[in-house]
Design a protein around this motif. Structure first.
Motif, PDB file in Angstrom:
ATOM      1  N   VAL A   1       4.680   0.736   1.138  1.00 28.36           N
ATOM      2  CA  VAL A   1       4.830  -0.205   2.243  1.00 28.36           C
ATOM      3  C   VAL A   1       4.599  -1.590   1.649  1.00 28.36           C
ATOM      4  N   LEU A   2       5.659  -2.410   1.679  1.00 26.77           N
ATOM      5  CA  LEU A   2       5.634  -3.738   1.046  1.00 26.77           C
ATOM      6  C   LEU A   2       5.945  -4.793   2.082  1.00 26.77           C
ATOM      7  N   GLY A   3       5.164  -5.866   2.095  1.00 17.33           N
ATOM      8  CA  GLY A   3       5.425  -6.943   3.031  1.00 17.33           C
ATOM      9  C   GLY A   3       4.696  -8.206   2.642  1.00 17.33           C
ATOM     10  N   GLY A   4       4.932  -9.253   3.436  1.00 16.36           N
ATOM     11  CA  GLY A   4       4.244 -10.512   3.203  1.00 16.36           C
ATOM     12  C   GLY A   4       5.022 -11.495   2.358  1.00 16.36           C
TER      13      GLY A   4
ATOM     14  N   MET B   1       2.803   5.434  10.980  1.00 15.46           N
ATOM     15  CA  MET B   1       1.543   4.786  10.606  1.00 15.46           C
ATOM     16  C   MET B   1       1.755   3.599   9.681  1.00 15.46           C
ATOM     17  N   ALA B   2       2.857   3.565   8.939  1.00 15.51           N
ATOM     18  CA  ALA B   2       3.156   2.390   8.105  1.00 15.51           C
ATOM     19  C   ALA B   2       3.179   1.143   8.975  1.00 15.51           C
ATOM     20  N   GLY B   3       3.883   1.229  10.094  1.00  9.03           N
ATOM     21  CA  GLY B   3       3.980   0.087  10.993  1.00  9.03           C
ATOM     22  C   GLY B   3       2.653  -0.265  11.636  1.00  9.03           C
ATOM     23  N   GLU B   4       1.866   0.747  11.974  1.00 11.09           N
ATOM     24  CA  GLU B   4       0.556   0.492  12.588  1.00 11.09           C
ATOM     25  C   GLU B   4      -0.381  -0.221  11.624  1.00 11.09           C
ATOM     26  N   ILE B   5      -0.416   0.269  10.390  1.00 14.56           N
ATOM     27  CA  ILE B   5      -1.340  -0.304   9.393  1.00 14.56           C
ATOM     28  C   ILE B   5      -0.878  -1.706   9.005  1.00 14.56           C
TER      29      ILE B   5
ATOM     30  N   HIS C   1       7.194  -7.472   9.321  1.00 18.52           N
ATOM     31  CA  HIS C   1       8.407  -7.252   8.530  1.00 18.52           C
ATOM     32  C   HIS C   1       7.985  -6.613   7.223  1.00 18.52           C
ATOM     33  N   TYR C   2       8.482  -5.428   6.970  1.00 20.38           N
ATOM     34  CA  TYR C   2       8.031  -4.703   5.779  1.00 20.38           C
ATOM     35  C   TYR C   2       9.137  -3.790   5.288  1.00 20.38           C
ATOM     36  N   ARG C   3       8.997  -3.387   4.051  1.00 22.30           N
ATOM     37  CA  ARG C   3       9.968  -2.468   3.442  1.00 22.30           C
ATOM     38  C   ARG C   3       9.264  -1.172   3.079  1.00 22.30           C
ATOM     39  N   LEU C   4       9.909  -0.051   3.394  1.00 17.62           N
ATOM     40  CA  LEU C   4       9.403   1.284   3.052  1.00 17.62           C
ATOM     41  C   LEU C   4      10.264   1.853   1.940  1.00 17.62           C
TER      42      LEU C   4
ATOM     43  N   PHE D   1       0.843  -1.191   0.000  1.00 13.63           N
ATOM     44  CA  PHE D   1       0.000   0.000   0.000  1.00 13.63           C
ATOM     45  C   PHE D   1       0.875   1.236   0.000  1.00 13.63           C
ATOM     46  N   LEU D   2       0.247   2.355  -0.259  1.00 10.85           N
ATOM     47  CA  LEU D   2       0.928   3.652  -0.326  1.00 10.85           C
ATOM     48  C   LEU D   2       0.397   4.532   0.787  1.00 10.85           C
ATOM     49  N   ILE D   3       1.278   5.315   1.393  1.00 12.88           N
ATOM     50  CA  ILE D   3       0.863   6.361   2.337  1.00 12.88           C
ATOM     51  C   ILE D   3       1.258   7.692   1.735  1.00 12.88           C
ATOM     52  N   VAL D   4       0.294   8.590   1.660  1.00 14.44           N
ATOM     53  CA  VAL D   4       0.544   9.925   1.104  1.00 14.44           C
ATOM     54  C   VAL D   4       0.090  10.988   2.096  1.00 14.44           C
ATOM     55  N   PRO D   5       0.789  12.123   2.120  1.00 13.31           N
ATOM     56  CA  PRO D   5       0.257  13.251   2.881  1.00 13.31           C
ATOM     57  C   PRO D   5      -0.879  13.894   2.095  1.00 13.31           C
ATOM     58  N   LYS D   6      -1.858  14.438   2.789  1.00 10.11           N
ATOM     59  CA  LYS D   6      -2.929  15.159   2.082  1.00 10.11           C
ATOM     60  C   LYS D   6      -2.370  16.416   1.427  1.00 10.11           C
TER      61      LYS D   6
END
Ligand code: AMP
Length: 116
Positions: A105-108, A71-75, A83-86, A43-48
């Motif tokens: 945010v990539l994981g799995g 929030m990447a870690g929370e989501i 375990h994920y890559r930003l 998924f992607l996290i963007v600022p408004k």
């Protein structure tokens, strides 16, 4: 109206003018599934706020960028992924295709290093 929300793909997604797989939203940021996932969780996290990319970040944005990382870690955690890559791409030469800053945010799955 006039402004980035008329021309920028991710501004339109934030406004809801283009549908997305929304995972999280607050006053500052918006998170949604990548349309072309490169991992089981992507998924992607963007600022408004419209910022062109990492090189467009100013000192006043530092708290905002920190929130994106937190929030990447929370989501991801809510999806059972610890375990994920930003990834932030800056510039067409390394793959930036949308000029509204976004954190992948990539994981799995397992991932190699360095990236290709
Ligand atoms: P980048 O190549 O780093 O600029 O990342 C842009 C990302 O946006 C790519 O991974 C695309 O798959 C993704 N993307 C493009 N259009 C959409 C969309 N409408 N909804 C969700 N993700 C998208």
């Amino acid at each position: 109206g006039t402004g980035m929300s008329d021309t920028c793909l991710f501004c339109k997604i934030i406004k809801g003018d283009i549908p997305s797989g929304k995972l999280y939203e607050d006053d500052d940021i918006f998170a949604f599934r990548d349309i072309a996932p490169q991992a089981p969780l992507h998924f992607l996290i963007v600022p408004k706020k419209h910022i062109s990319g990492p090189s467009g970040v100013t000192p006043g944005d530092e708290q905002l960028i920190g929130k994106m990382i937190r929030m990447a870690g929370e989501i991801a955690g809510k999806a059972g992924i610890g375990h994920y890559r930003l990834v932030f791409n800056n510039g067409e030469g390394v793959g930036q295709s949308v000029f509204h800053i976004h954190m992948h945010v990539l994981g799995g799955r397992s991932m190699g290093w360095p990236p290709g």
